[in-house]
Design a protein around this motif. Sequence first.
Motif, PDB file in Angstrom:
ATOM      1  N   ALA A 285       0.854  -1.184   0.000  1.00  0.00           N
ATOM      2  CA  ALA A 285       0.000   0.000   0.000  1.00  0.00           C
ATOM      3  C   ALA A 285       0.890   1.234   0.000  1.00  0.00           C
ATOM      4  CB  ALA A 285      -0.913  -0.004   1.223  1.00  0.00           C
ATOM      5  N   CYS A 286       0.365   2.309  -0.519  1.00  0.00           N
ATOM      6  CA  CYS A 286       1.074   3.585  -0.496  1.00  0.00           C
ATOM      7  C   CYS A 286       0.109   4.611   0.072  1.00  0.00           C
ATOM      8  CB  CYS A 286       1.536   3.975  -1.896  1.00  0.00           C
ATOM      9  SG  CYS A 286       2.574   5.471  -1.929  1.00  0.00           S
ATOM     10  N   VAL A 287      -0.077   4.569   1.384  1.00  0.00           N
ATOM     11  CA  VAL A 287      -1.103   5.380   2.030  1.00  0.00           C
ATOM     12  C   VAL A 287      -0.565   6.015   3.304  1.00  0.00           C
ATOM     13  CG1 VAL A 287      -3.048   4.015   1.149  1.00  0.00           C
ATOM     14  CG2 VAL A 287      -1.954   3.369   3.316  1.00  0.00           C
ATOM     15  N   SER A 288      -1.242   7.060   3.714  1.00  0.00           N
ATOM     16  CA  SER A 288      -1.014   7.679   5.016  1.00  0.00           C
ATOM     17  C   SER A 288      -2.357   8.216   5.480  1.00  0.00           C
ATOM     18  CB  SER A 288       0.019   8.811   4.922  1.00  0.00           C
ATOM     19  OG  SER A 288       0.231   9.393   6.200  1.00  0.00           O
ATOM     20  N   ILE A 289      -3.214   7.301   5.973  1.00  0.00           N
ATOM     21  CA  ILE A 289      -4.558   7.711   6.365  1.00  0.00           C
ATOM     22  C   ILE A 289      -4.510   8.455   7.691  1.00  0.00           C
ATOM     23  CG2 ILE A 289      -5.681   5.826   5.114  1.00  0.00           C
ATOM     24  CD1 ILE A 289      -6.106   4.451   7.848  1.00  0.00           C
ATOM     25  N   SER A 290      -5.469   9.330   7.886  1.00  0.00           N
ATOM     26  CA  SER A 290      -5.522  10.116   9.112  1.00  0.00           C
ATOM     27  C   SER A 290      -6.154   9.314  10.238  1.00  0.00           C
ATOM     28  CB  SER A 290      -6.324  11.399   8.883  1.00  0.00           C
ATOM     29  OG  SER A 290      -7.700  11.093   8.666  1.00  0.00           O
ATOM     30  N   SER A 291      -5.874   9.715  11.464  1.00  0.00           N
ATOM     31  CA  SER A 291      -6.530   9.106  12.621  1.00  0.00           C
ATOM     32  C   SER A 291      -8.016   9.419  12.616  1.00  0.00           C
ATOM     33  CB  SER A 291      -5.888   9.620  13.914  1.00  0.00           C
ATOM     34  OG  SER A 291      -4.556   9.198  14.026  1.00  0.00           O
ATOM     35  N   ALA A 292      -8.370  10.601  12.128  1.00  0.00           N
ATOM     36  CA  ALA A 292      -9.784  10.977  12.053  1.00  0.00           C
ATOM     37  C   ALA A 292     -10.551  10.018  11.157  1.00  0.00           C
ATOM     38  CB  ALA A 292      -9.902  12.410  11.525  1.00  0.00           C
ATOM     39  N   ASP A 293      -9.972   9.679  10.014  1.00  0.00           N
ATOM     40  CA  ASP A 293     -10.620   8.722   9.109  1.00  0.00           C
ATOM     41  C   ASP A 293     -10.699   7.338   9.751  1.00  0.00           C
ATOM     42  OD1 ASP A 293     -11.359  10.307   6.972  1.00  0.00           O
ATOM     43  OD2 ASP A 293      -9.550   9.913   5.797  1.00  0.00           O
ATOM     44  N   LEU A 294      -9.612   6.911  10.390  1.00  0.00           N
ATOM     45  CA  LEU A 294      -9.583   5.556  10.940  1.00  0.00           C
ATOM     46  C   LEU A 294     -10.627   5.373  12.032  1.00  0.00           C
ATOM     47  CD1 LEU A 294      -8.338   2.769  10.961  1.00  0.00           C
ATOM     48  CD2 LEU A 294      -6.611   3.600  12.574  1.00  0.00           C
ATOM     49  N   LEU A 295     -10.811   6.363  12.889  1.00  0.00           N
ATOM     50  CA  LEU A 295     -11.809   6.249  13.959  1.00  0.00           C
ATOM     51  C   LEU A 295     -13.217   6.113  13.396  1.00  0.00           C
ATOM     52  CD1 LEU A 295     -10.317   8.822  16.457  1.00  0.00           C
ATOM     53  CD2 LEU A 295     -10.970   6.485  17.066  1.00  0.00           C
ATOM     54  N   GLN A 296     -13.521   6.875  12.351  1.00  0.00           N
ATOM     55  CA  GLN A 296     -14.861   6.776  11.763  1.00  0.00           C
ATOM     56  C   GLN A 296     -15.017   5.494  10.941  1.00  0.00           C
ATOM     57  OE1 GLN A 296     -17.236   8.802  12.878  1.00  0.00           O
ATOM     58  NE2 GLN A 296     -15.487   9.523  14.097  1.00  0.00           N
ATOM     59  N   PHE A 297     -13.928   5.052  10.305  1.00  0.00           N
ATOM     60  CA  PHE A 297     -14.021   3.780   9.582  1.00  0.00           C
ATOM     61  C   PHE A 297     -14.182   2.633  10.568  1.00  0.00           C
ATOM     62  CE2 PHE A 297     -12.296   0.011   7.424  1.00  0.00           C
ATOM     63  CZ  PHE A 297     -13.109   0.008   6.296  1.00  0.00           C
ATOM     64  N   ALA A 298     -13.597   2.754  11.754  1.00  0.00           N
ATOM     65  CA  ALA A 298     -13.684   1.679  12.754  1.00  0.00           C
ATOM     66  C   ALA A 298     -15.124   1.445  13.191  1.00  0.00           C
ATOM     67  CB  ALA A 298     -12.812   2.016  13.954  1.00  0.00           C
ATOM     68  N   ILE A 299     -15.896   2.509  13.421  1.00  0.00           N
ATOM     69  CA  ILE A 299     -17.293   2.316  13.823  1.00  0.00           C
ATOM     70  C   ILE A 299     -18.118   1.810  12.645  1.00  0.00           C
ATOM     71  CG2 ILE A 299     -17.863   4.762  13.436  1.00  0.00           C
ATOM     72  CD1 ILE A 299     -19.958   4.545  15.617  1.00  0.00           C
ATOM     73  N   PHE A 300     -17.788   2.260  11.433  1.00  0.00           N
ATOM     74  CA  PHE A 300     -18.478   1.757  10.239  1.00  0.00           C
ATOM     75  C   PHE A 300     -18.176   0.279  10.040  1.00  0.00           C
ATOM     76  CE2 PHE A 300     -18.639   1.654   5.394  1.00  0.00           C
ATOM     77  CZ  PHE A 300     -20.022   1.543   5.346  1.00  0.00           C
ATOM     78  N   PHE A 301     -16.920  -0.101  10.234  1.00  0.00           N
ATOM     79  CA  PHE A 301     -16.514  -1.506  10.116  1.00  0.00           C
ATOM     80  C   PHE A 301     -17.235  -2.362  11.151  1.00  0.00           C
ATOM     81  CE2 PHE A 301     -13.852  -4.914  11.810  1.00  0.00           C
ATOM     82  CZ  PHE A 301     -13.550  -5.647  10.672  1.00  0.00           C
ATOM     83  N   ALA A 302     -17.216  -1.919  12.419  1.00  0.00           N
ATOM     84  CA  ALA A 302     -17.777  -2.726  13.510  1.00  0.00           C
ATOM     85  C   ALA A 302     -19.274  -2.946  13.332  1.00  0.00           C
ATOM     86  CB  ALA A 302     -17.493  -2.047  14.844  1.00  0.00           C
ATOM     87  N   THR A 303     -20.016  -1.883  13.041  1.00  0.00           N
ATOM     88  CA  THR A 303     -21.472  -2.008  12.936  1.00  0.00           C
ATOM     89  C   THR A 303     -21.884  -2.734  11.654  1.00  0.00           C
ATOM     90  OG1 THR A 303     -21.502   0.279  12.089  1.00  0.00           O
ATOM     91  CG2 THR A 303     -22.032  -0.051  14.412  1.00  0.00           C
ATOM     92  N   THR A 304     -21.145  -2.517  10.582  1.00  0.00           N
ATOM     93  CA  THR A 304     -21.444  -3.239   9.332  1.00  0.00           C
ATOM     94  C   THR A 304     -21.181  -4.730   9.518  1.00  0.00           C
ATOM     95  OG1 THR A 304     -20.929  -1.318   7.946  1.00  0.00           O
ATOM     96  CG2 THR A 304     -20.827  -3.484   6.895  1.00  0.00           C
ATOM     97  N   ARG A 305     -20.058  -5.058  10.135  1.00  0.00           N
ATOM     98  CA  ARG A 305     -19.686  -6.463  10.340  1.00  0.00           C
ATOM     99  C   ARG A 305     -20.723  -7.212  11.172  1.00  0.00           C
ATOM    100  NH1 ARG A 305     -16.986  -9.980  13.893  1.00  0.00           N
ATOM    101  NH2 ARG A 305     -15.360 -11.281  12.946  1.00  0.00           N
ATOM    102  N   GLN A 306     -21.310  -6.542  12.168  1.00  0.00           N
ATOM    103  CA  GLN A 306     -22.214  -7.236  13.096  1.00  0.00           C
ATOM    104  C   GLN A 306     -23.681  -7.178  12.677  1.00  0.00           C
ATOM    105  OE1 GLN A 306     -18.889  -8.087  14.272  1.00  0.00           O
ATOM    106  NE2 GLN A 306     -20.505  -9.054  15.476  1.00  0.00           N
ATOM    107  N   THR A 307     -24.000  -6.421  11.637  1.00  0.00           N
ATOM    108  CA  THR A 307     -25.387  -6.347  11.175  1.00  0.00           C
ATOM    109  C   THR A 307     -25.799  -7.649  10.500  1.00  0.00           C
ATOM    110  OG1 THR A 307     -25.261  -3.948  10.851  1.00  0.00           O
ATOM    111  CG2 THR A 307     -26.995  -5.113   9.662  1.00  0.00           C
ATOM    112  N   GLY A 308     -27.028  -8.088  10.757  1.00  0.00           N
ATOM    113  CA  GLY A 308     -27.489  -9.356  10.174  1.00  0.00           C
ATOM    114  C   GLY A 308     -26.775 -10.515  10.831  1.00  0.00           C
ATOM    115  N   ILE A 309     -26.201 -11.397  10.018  1.00  0.00           N
ATOM    116  CA  ILE A 309     -25.400 -12.503  10.550  1.00  0.00           C
ATOM    117  C   ILE A 309     -24.006 -11.967  10.840  1.00  0.00           C
ATOM    118  CG2 ILE A 309     -24.431 -14.787  10.085  1.00  0.00           C
ATOM    119  CD1 ILE A 309     -26.761 -15.270   8.181  1.00  0.00           C
ATOM    120  N   PRO A 310     -23.569 -11.962  12.103  1.00  0.00           N
ATOM    121  CA  PRO A 310     -22.272 -11.387  12.432  1.00  0.00           C
ATOM    122  C   PRO A 310     -21.131 -12.041  11.655  1.00  0.00           C
ATOM    123  CG  PRO A 310     -23.549 -11.741  14.425  1.00  0.00           C
ATOM    124  CD  PRO A 310     -24.292 -12.430  13.309  1.00  0.00           C
ATOM    125  N   GLY A 311     -20.154 -11.227  11.305  1.00  0.00           N
ATOM    126  CA  GLY A 311     -19.009 -11.705  10.550  1.00  0.00           C
ATOM    127  C   GLY A 311     -18.868 -10.936   9.253  1.00  0.00           C
TER     128      GLY A 311
END
Length: 598
Positions: A285-311
């Motif tokens: 990868a050739c990236v330098s993502i911000s902490s601001a982006d990562l925190l918001q992606f983390a909640i999007f990841f967590a809630t998306t992953r657990q919606t419906g059948i978890p995983g």
Amino acid sequence: MTSNISFNYHTNDRSIMKCVRDCVPGSPQDSAGDCGGLANPWDTKFTTALACCSWALSWLDPNECAASSQGGSFFTNKFYVDWNTQRCVQDCNTSNGAPCNGNPPDQSGIPVHFFDSALMCCQTKLSWVSTSDCVAQSSGAIGTSVVVGNTGTTGTKGSTGGTLSCAVDSDCNHRCSSGFCTPVTQLQTTCACTTPKTVPNQCEMDILIDAMEFMVGNDHALIGQWTRAGFHDAGTFNKNVPEGGANGCLLNEPLMLTMPENNHFVQAILALKTVKNTFNNHPNACVSISSADLLQFAIFFATTRQTGIPGLDATKRSLLKTEFDWGRPDEPNCNTDWTKNLPGFDMGGGHYPGRCTLVGGEIQEKMIRRNGFTPVEATALIGAHTIGTIRGTFGQSFAGPWVQNGHDSATMKGPIFDNAYHDFLINTITADTCTDFANPTNQNPPFNQDFGTWFRTSDGLYHLDSDIVLAFPSLDTNIHEDFHVFTRAFAADNNLFITTFFKALHKMGKLGVKVPLTKSPSSCTCRRRLDSASAHRRNLLEEGEYSGQLSVIEILELGYEQGDAAARAFMVETELQFTRSANITAITTPVKNLSLYS
């Protein structure tokens, strides 16, 4: 004057990169030379240098920092790359001879990764060098000839070290700068990363998703913690000032975690720092993502992953790669006062049903007047309490979920994200109004313990006053909206809740953001894509829960750092809980005087 000196460790100047004791330099108490002046009244103090380093200087190696803080030296005995000589060397006392090279030097901001052996170091970081030659160089073999480019140019690297000269990039199979090979971490088959992007493409996002999936697969507790961390970063926004917002301060500013609203996030934040470091320095990868982006992606990841059948499945992975907006900048000047914009649950206790009105007014003031959410959006976002447990707020002895399927172990893949929280408020709580709920003859079913600001059921479910208020009609709509209307609607319709939640989440991720955001591009750069069909990755799929595309060595490194983060978090949280012991005792003592209900 000396009666105010604690002699505990603190850091009122983090630029010196170590902790100091709360005492006067040169004083009789400074025999070890670790006095750094008197702490400010607002400085957090720690009983040990190790606890101070782990908390206030969390980006440093805690053991090395602690040793430095106490005037000594610390060696991990692990291997790292010395990019000046392009060898894997050992972090040990140079008096012991090769491969000992001392502590890693400052290498122009290049992060230091430690490995258990020279072999692992060579295979991971110096893959363009013959493995046998690389290991031999690490042991100090003299005159080892290494092919360093496609032209056949060779360099002799022995005990004298030295930087390889070059004319073009191909002389190094990495970067040639001003006539010398300069350090890079990508593989030979990749393109040079000269300008890291703040917005990853979808190939690169697979790496980020895989790293996060590995972490939550090892520890389901991170799912609920990352969910709340995302809100606690964005929820600092006050549109009337304006100030705060989704700006990365929760991840970047250690003092944010010392605030009562946030001091149970230590493990979650350390885990996210590991993910960020892994992703931003990944060879593919050739990236330098911000902490601001990562925190918001983390909640999007967590809630998306657990919606419906978890995983995580192909559909959810696609949503994560295509529906998130990137580009939030990090705030360089964070202010802990911004946490006052987060809604609290402890309004001082008092009489019920008055507690309903007090905490309802708190939600109205913080989430609606300051954050800018509508009542329906606020009710939906609080529904994130469906997953995870209340941790840290009531001390390490009190931790429980809001609903049964919010347990970390509710399924093999963690908790379930649905409308169970709103369903509990409407269909399990038997009272119809806050006044009925407050009637002592009703005994507050289904709760059997009242702690003055929160309740607990006999089977270990926890609900705060700020949860209870959503279950009943407003007693005074001049103070707060009738959130109960939306709670009832969500309890009756899971699809309505999920749809409303993710729309509100999208809005939350933009609080305080003043720059345009963008989706991840589908096109991939020339950097090598991961090969999911390789044998060692198939083995990972067969042997454990993780089914992503990280290499074996990357898995081992992530696992090591995650375990280290968990241990550090436990130590720091224990220290912080000790400083809150009086408050914790107060809020975990059940109310027995029925006169509180009137």
